[in-house]
Design a protein around this motif. Structure first.
Motif, PDB file in Angstrom:
ATOM      1  N   PHE A 195       3.331 -46.382   0.952  1.00  0.00           N
ATOM      2  CA  PHE A 195       3.028 -45.000   0.585  1.00  0.00           C
ATOM      3  C   PHE A 195       1.614 -44.633   1.062  1.00  0.00           C
ATOM      4  CE2 PHE A 195       3.417 -41.779  -3.171  1.00  0.00           C
ATOM      5  CZ  PHE A 195       3.724 -40.774  -2.260  1.00  0.00           C
ATOM      6  N   ILE A 196       1.423 -44.760   2.369  1.00  0.00           N
ATOM      7  CA  ILE A 196       0.167 -44.411   3.012  1.00  0.00           C
ATOM      8  C   ILE A 196       0.509 -43.612   4.270  1.00  0.00           C
ATOM      9  CG2 ILE A 196      -0.969 -46.488   2.117  1.00  0.00           C
ATOM     10  CD1 ILE A 196      -0.761 -47.700   4.914  1.00  0.00           C
ATOM     11  N   PRO A 197      -0.450 -42.891   4.864  1.00  0.00           N
ATOM     12  CA  PRO A 197      -0.127 -42.032   6.010  1.00  0.00           C
ATOM     13  C   PRO A 197       0.478 -42.756   7.214  1.00  0.00           C
ATOM     14  CG  PRO A 197      -2.237 -41.393   5.078  1.00  0.00           C
ATOM     15  CD  PRO A 197      -1.825 -42.659   4.375  1.00  0.00           C
ATOM     16  N   GLU A 198       0.178 -44.057   7.362  1.00  0.00           N
ATOM     17  CA  GLU A 198       0.685 -44.792   8.523  1.00  0.00           C
ATOM     18  C   GLU A 198       2.193 -45.024   8.475  1.00  0.00           C
ATOM     19  OE1 GLU A 198      -3.655 -45.822   8.214  1.00  0.00           O
ATOM     20  OE2 GLU A 198      -2.001 -45.428   6.837  1.00  0.00           O
ATOM     21  N   TYR A 199       2.800 -44.924   7.306  1.00  0.00           N
ATOM     22  CA  TYR A 199       4.226 -45.187   7.154  1.00  0.00           C
ATOM     23  C   TYR A 199       4.892 -44.018   6.418  1.00  0.00           C
ATOM     24  CZ  TYR A 199       2.278 -49.867   7.896  1.00  0.00           C
ATOM     25  OH  TYR A 199       1.583 -50.937   8.386  1.00  0.00           O
ATOM     26  N   SER A 200       6.206 -43.902   6.581  1.00  0.00           N
ATOM     27  CA  SER A 200       6.880 -42.712   6.048  1.00  0.00           C
ATOM     28  C   SER A 200       8.003 -42.994   5.057  1.00  0.00           C
ATOM     29  CB  SER A 200       7.452 -41.881   7.200  1.00  0.00           C
ATOM     30  OG  SER A 200       8.414 -42.630   7.938  1.00  0.00           O
ATOM     31  N   GLN A 201       8.452 -44.237   4.934  1.00  0.00           N
ATOM     32  CA  GLN A 201       9.671 -44.470   4.156  1.00  0.00           C
ATOM     33  C   GLN A 201       9.511 -44.105   2.685  1.00  0.00           C
ATOM     34  OE1 GLN A 201      11.336 -48.423   4.164  1.00  0.00           O
ATOM     35  NE2 GLN A 201      13.201 -47.750   3.151  1.00  0.00           N
ATOM     36  N   ALA A 202       8.442 -44.541   2.047  1.00  0.00           N
ATOM     37  CA  ALA A 202       8.254 -44.220   0.622  1.00  0.00           C
ATOM     38  C   ALA A 202       8.196 -42.713   0.430  1.00  0.00           C
ATOM     39  CB  ALA A 202       6.990 -44.882   0.085  1.00  0.00           C
ATOM     40  N   ARG A 203       7.443 -42.039   1.282  1.00  0.00           N
ATOM     41  CA  ARG A 203       7.345 -40.583   1.187  1.00  0.00           C
ATOM     42  C   ARG A 203       8.722 -39.928   1.323  1.00  0.00           C
ATOM     43  NH1 ARG A 203       3.510 -36.397   2.069  1.00  0.00           N
ATOM     44  NH2 ARG A 203       4.560 -34.493   2.732  1.00  0.00           N
ATOM     45  N   ASN A 204       9.509 -40.389   2.293  1.00  0.00           N
ATOM     46  CA  ASN A 204      10.837 -39.803   2.512  1.00  0.00           C
ATOM     47  C   ASN A 204      11.742 -39.998   1.301  1.00  0.00           C
ATOM     48  OD1 ASN A 204      10.043 -39.022   5.071  1.00  0.00           O
ATOM     49  ND2 ASN A 204      11.012 -40.760   6.102  1.00  0.00           N
ATOM     50  N   ILE A 224      10.792 -40.441  -1.832  1.00  0.00           N
ATOM     51  CA  ILE A 224      10.304 -39.602  -2.934  1.00  0.00           C
ATOM     52  C   ILE A 224      10.677 -38.140  -2.715  1.00  0.00           C
ATOM     53  CG2 ILE A 224       8.198 -38.747  -4.050  1.00  0.00           C
ATOM     54  CD1 ILE A 224       7.011 -41.557  -3.599  1.00  0.00           C
ATOM     55  N   GLU A 225      10.544 -37.656  -1.486  1.00  0.00           N
ATOM     56  CA  GLU A 225      10.947 -36.276  -1.184  1.00  0.00           C
ATOM     57  C   GLU A 225      12.434 -36.073  -1.457  1.00  0.00           C
ATOM     58  OE1 GLU A 225       9.640 -35.813   2.868  1.00  0.00           O
ATOM     59  OE2 GLU A 225       7.852 -34.698   2.237  1.00  0.00           O
ATOM     60  N   LYS A 226      13.253 -37.042  -1.055  1.00  0.00           N
ATOM     61  CA  LYS A 226      14.690 -36.954  -1.305  1.00  0.00           C
ATOM     62  C   LYS A 226      14.986 -36.963  -2.806  1.00  0.00           C
ATOM     63  CE  LYS A 226      19.038 -37.141   0.177  1.00  0.00           C
ATOM     64  NZ  LYS A 226      19.647 -36.079   0.999  1.00  0.00           N
ATOM     65  N   SER A 227      14.251 -37.751  -3.557  1.00  0.00           N
ATOM     66  CA  SER A 227      14.447 -37.815  -5.007  1.00  0.00           C
ATOM     67  C   SER A 227      14.084 -36.497  -5.669  1.00  0.00           C
ATOM     68  CB  SER A 227      13.598 -38.961  -5.592  1.00  0.00           C
ATOM     69  OG  SER A 227      14.018 -40.212  -5.082  1.00  0.00           O
ATOM     70  N   LEU A 228      13.053 -35.854  -5.180  1.00  0.00           N
ATOM     71  CA  LEU A 228      12.699 -34.519  -5.688  1.00  0.00           C
ATOM     72  C   LEU A 228      13.778 -33.505  -5.363  1.00  0.00           C
ATOM     73  CD1 LEU A 228       8.899 -34.406  -4.798  1.00  0.00           C
ATOM     74  CD2 LEU A 228       9.852 -34.145  -7.102  1.00  0.00           C
ATOM     75  N   GLN A 229      14.268 -33.535  -4.133  1.00  0.00           N
ATOM     76  CA  GLN A 229      15.294 -32.590  -3.701  1.00  0.00           C
ATOM     77  C   GLN A 229      16.578 -32.745  -4.504  1.00  0.00           C
ATOM     78  OE1 GLN A 229      15.653 -33.479   0.459  1.00  0.00           O
ATOM     79  NE2 GLN A 229      13.616 -32.671   0.964  1.00  0.00           N
ATOM     80  N   GLN A 230      16.907 -33.998  -4.832  1.00  0.00           N
ATOM     81  CA  GLN A 230      18.163 -34.278  -5.526  1.00  0.00           C
ATOM     82  C   GLN A 230      18.026 -34.244  -7.047  1.00  0.00           C
ATOM     83  OE1 GLN A 230      21.226 -34.605  -4.215  1.00  0.00           O
ATOM     84  NE2 GLN A 230      20.339 -34.084  -2.237  1.00  0.00           N
TER      85      GLN A 230
END
Length: 298
Positions: free
Chosen positions: A77-86, A88-94
């Protein structure tokens, strides 16, 4: 393989996870990572087992409204990587009912942290991450804890299953088998010097001194997986630890090489990575708790 006595606890995390025992389905989303992440995965599976959650765990799959979601621990969950962010975004959307981020390093991502509410539980493995999450995720539940590998039971890992049985499971998973054979080949090249010293330095985006060290000695980079199968996580973790156990003195800027070395009671010289997570984890979880450990800034 002998483990030192480890008094580091994960009490808040265990309490939060215990509250999930009444859920019939818990969606666990592993983080794709290197061999060091295999240690995290093995520790996560052990934790789920100890808390009686294994029967409810469903790995991966689509996040759906009302789900309880657990995302694995690490430094994702840092700017260099995207999986955690993705995720979390999906969890918010759903509109999930609960989301638990297992012990992580957190940097940046201020915009999404500000969107999180009381359904989100963020476990931070060092103080800088904790303060960052507290500042921006003001409506979420934020905790300071320790990297999951500090809770890894090395005795249980070594005894739980016969290693030959673990390897046989790979025959049912050809993709994992191929990656495992490459891993085994890479481990043959990683040996201590005649004085018992083993230098294992990273060569990736988090290396402070890229190009200075030979890539064949970056043990963590020699395997990558989602570790969605417990047997794979156990097998990679056991062999990772066995490789380190050959040495008397380990020098590394790899966080999980360093943690594993401390748990094995090795003499350890630890260096920082590019964004300071090693130093912060050292200060939060290692300084004063382990013998024969030195942290160097250069």
């Amino acid at each position: 393989m002998t483990a030192v006595h480890n008094e580091i606890g994960l009490n808040e995390l265990c309490s939060t996870l215990k509250e999930l025992k009444n859920y019939s389905v818990i969606r666990y989303i592993p983080n794709h990572g290197n061999a060091g992440d295999g240690l995290i995965a093995a520790a996560a599976w052990q934790l789920f087992d100890r808390l009686g959650l294994l029967s409810s765990i469903q790995v991966n799959g689509e996040i759906s409204p009302g789900d309880v979601v657990i995302f694995s621990g690490g430094g994702n969950f840092i700017p260099e990587y995207s999986q955690a962010r993705n995720v979390i975004e999906k969890s918010l959307q759903q509109n999930v009912s609960k989301f638990i981020l297992l012990p992580h390093s957190i940097r940046g991502n201020e915009d999404i942290l500000q969107k999180l509410d009381k359904r989100f539980y963020l476990f931070c493995r060092e103080k800088e991450s904790y303060e960052h999450a507290q500042k921006y995720a003001t409506n979420a539940n934020v905790f300071l804890t320790h990297d999951l590998v500090f809770g890894l039971d090395l005795v249980q890992l070594n005894q739980r299953l016969n290693i030959n049985w673990l390897r046989l499971q790979l025959l049912l998973h050809p993709r994992l088998l191929k990656a495992y054979l490459n891993w085994r080949q890479a481990l043959l090249k990683i040996k201590p010097k005649s004085d018992g010293t083993m230098t294992l330095m990273r060569v990736d985006v988090e290396a402070k001194q890229a190009g200075k060290y030979p890539s064949e000695l970056d043990i963590s980079s020699k395997h990558s997986s989602y570790y969605s199968q417990r047997f794979e996580a156990d097998l990679i973790a056991r062999e990772f630890l066995a490789t380190l156990d050959q040495a008397d003195h380990i020098i590394s800027d790899r966080l999980h090489v360093s943690i594993a070395s401390a748990l094995l009671g090795k003499k350890l010289t630890m260096f920082d990575n590019s964004y300071g997570k090693n130093r912060n984890v050292f200060l939060n979880s290692m300084d004063g708790r382990f013998d024969n450990l030195e942290f160097k800034t250069d």
